[in-house]
Scaffold this motif. Structure first.
Motif, PDB file in Angstrom:
ATOM      1  N   ASN A  36       0.256   9.698   8.346  1.00 34.16           N
ATOM      2  CA  ASN A  36       0.923  10.622   7.108  1.00 34.16           C
ATOM      3  C   ASN A  36       1.251  11.650   7.641  1.00 34.16           C
ATOM      4  N   GLU A  76      -4.492   8.890   8.175  1.00 33.90           N
ATOM      5  CA  GLU A  76      -5.550   8.652   6.908  1.00 33.90           C
ATOM      6  C   GLU A  76      -5.949   7.033   7.190  1.00 33.90           C
ATOM      7  N   THR A 100      -3.631   8.211  -2.040  1.00 34.78           N
ATOM      8  CA  THR A 100      -2.778   8.130  -1.059  1.00 34.78           C
ATOM      9  C   THR A 100      -2.595   6.872  -0.418  1.00 34.78           C
TER      10      THR A 100
END
Ligand SMILES: Cc1cc2nc3c(=O)[nH]c(=O)nc-3n(C[C@H](O)[C@H](O)[C@H](O)COP(=O)(O)OP(=O)(O)OC[C@H]3O[C@@H](n4cnc5c(N)ncnc54)[C@H](O)[C@@H]3O)c2cc1C
Ligand code: FES
Length: 350
Positions: A50, A55, A82
């Motif tokens: 990201n 992540e 996310t």
């Protein structure tokens, strides 16, 4: 640990199935053609770049390897989330996902016949690690008796309803399910509460606690409430297994280790030995990362078990541990994300 894949693996998304409005199941296979090995109840950790950041999120397998089911994860779309939004909104069949490993301690005992009764408490998407365990028990062991208490907001939110009802029909002597709905008209049998846990234990004749083992997966407050209720009913803590999906609420203040000196961690990882200097407040994981060694991790707050290692020399103290139970700690299992070497140097194997 052997449960972790040796390095990042590319997984191909083979199928995407809509389970409900906000839950999808993703079929997965390894790009190199090898099989994905996991135990019922374990999870895969996926990685996503990201921008500058990476992540990582873990997702429990909702499939059962012992039944030759296609490996799959079942993901709830989280508002503003996310990773779950990326999976729901961007991923298509044929796309590649990067996995950093498979792991987890929310699994069945090695000798499943040791317990006569398996009692499962699931809420919402918390059914994902539990369904494969139920399938494995029903198909592998003919003597165990299983009860599932499955809470949802309403009947349309229930996941895997067909699979569950089919299992109930096929194994009617051994498998009972109590569906609970928060929107039920009869409030005494709606949202699970401590008193309802007690009532249901009696109704399902779960009174001989020595022969029973309990598994809980759902929101944090749900798991805490069920845990207290079971302990009040006489269940020993080591018989209560929990999987916490929520790793975002931070723990406000962590205790300090009894020894804050700098110690050396000898780390055996991927057939190589690394020497890392660990100084408080860095944990083993943080110190390794700072010194260029990226070890397996996901939540980084002691709640998932992705970073588990075996300590063969020295002592590791945890500032937080929600995953390892006494039996694993006694075997030398440690978490690198919240683990600090104390009273000298340590050696760990991953
Ligand atoms: C062992 C394990 C197994 C799991 N298995 C499953 C599974 O089978 N299925 C499943 O659906 N999920 C599972 N999870 C949960 C999953 O890993 C993710 O946590 C989940 O999908 C949410 O991730 P996300 O990136 O979409 O949300 P995140 O981006 O992490 O956000 C989660 C929530 O926190 C809020 N938030 C995030 N950052 C901030 C911030 N800085 N300030 C304020 N609020 C913030 C967001 O608004 C959102 O509501 C599992 C978790 C673990 C640890
Ligand atoms: S990374 Fe989740 S427990 Fe350490």
């Amino acid at each position: 640990m052997s449960d972790f894949l040796p390095s990042f693996n590319s997984l191909i998304v083979t199928t995407i199935t809509n389970e409900t409005d906000n839950v999808k199941t993703f079929g997965l296979k390894r790009e190199d053609g090898k099989s994905i090995d996991y135990k019922p109840g374990q999870f895969v950790t996926l990685s996503l770049k990201n921008g500058e950041n990476e992540e990582r999120r873990s997702y429990s397998f909702s499939s059962c390897l012992a039944l030759n089911e296609q490996a799959s994860i079942t993901v709830k779309r989280v508002d503003n989330g996310t990773f779950s939004r990326f999976l729901h909104d961007n991923v298509q069949p044929g796309d590649l996902l990067l996995s950093s490993g498979i792991g987890g301690f929310f699994t069945l005992p090695q000798n499943t016949a040791r317990y006569k009764r398996y009692v499962f408490y699931a809420a919402g998407v918390g059914i994902t690690p539990i369904l494969p365990m139920i399938k494995a028990l029903l198909h592998e062991n003919s003597s165990t008796n299983i009860v599932l208490f499955y809470s949802n907001s309403s009947p349309i939110a229930v996941l895997f309803i067909d699979a569950l009802q089919q299992l109930q029909q096929s194994f009617e002597d051994r498998f009972e399910i109590e569906f609970l709905y928060s929107n039920a008209f009869n409030l005494a049998r709606a949202r699970l509460s401590k008193s309802l846990v007690r009532v249901l234990l009696k109704e399902y004749n779960i009174t001989e606690m020595r022969d029973s083992i309990f598994y809980i997966c759902g929101p944090y407050s749900y798991m805490r409430m069920v845990t207290y209720a079971l302990q009040e009913a006489g269940v020993k803590p080591e018989r209560i297994h929990k999987e916490n999906f929520n790793t975002t609420d931070r723990i406000n203040s962590l205790p300090q280790p009894p020894d804050m000196q700098t110690h050396t961690a000898t780390i055996h990882y991927k057939q190589r030995t690394h020497y890392i200097s660990v100084s408080y407040p860095d944990s083993i994981l943080q110190a390794a990362r700072r010194q260029g060694l990226l070890l397996p991790y996901s939540c980084e707050v002691g709640r998932c078990g992705s970073c588990a290692a075996i300590c063969t020399e020295g002592k590791v103290w945890h500032s937080y541990n929600e995953v390892l139970m006494d039996v694993e700690l006694k075997k030398g299992c440690v978490l690198t994300c919240t683990g600090h070497p104390v009273s000298g140097d340590i050696t760990i194997t991953i």
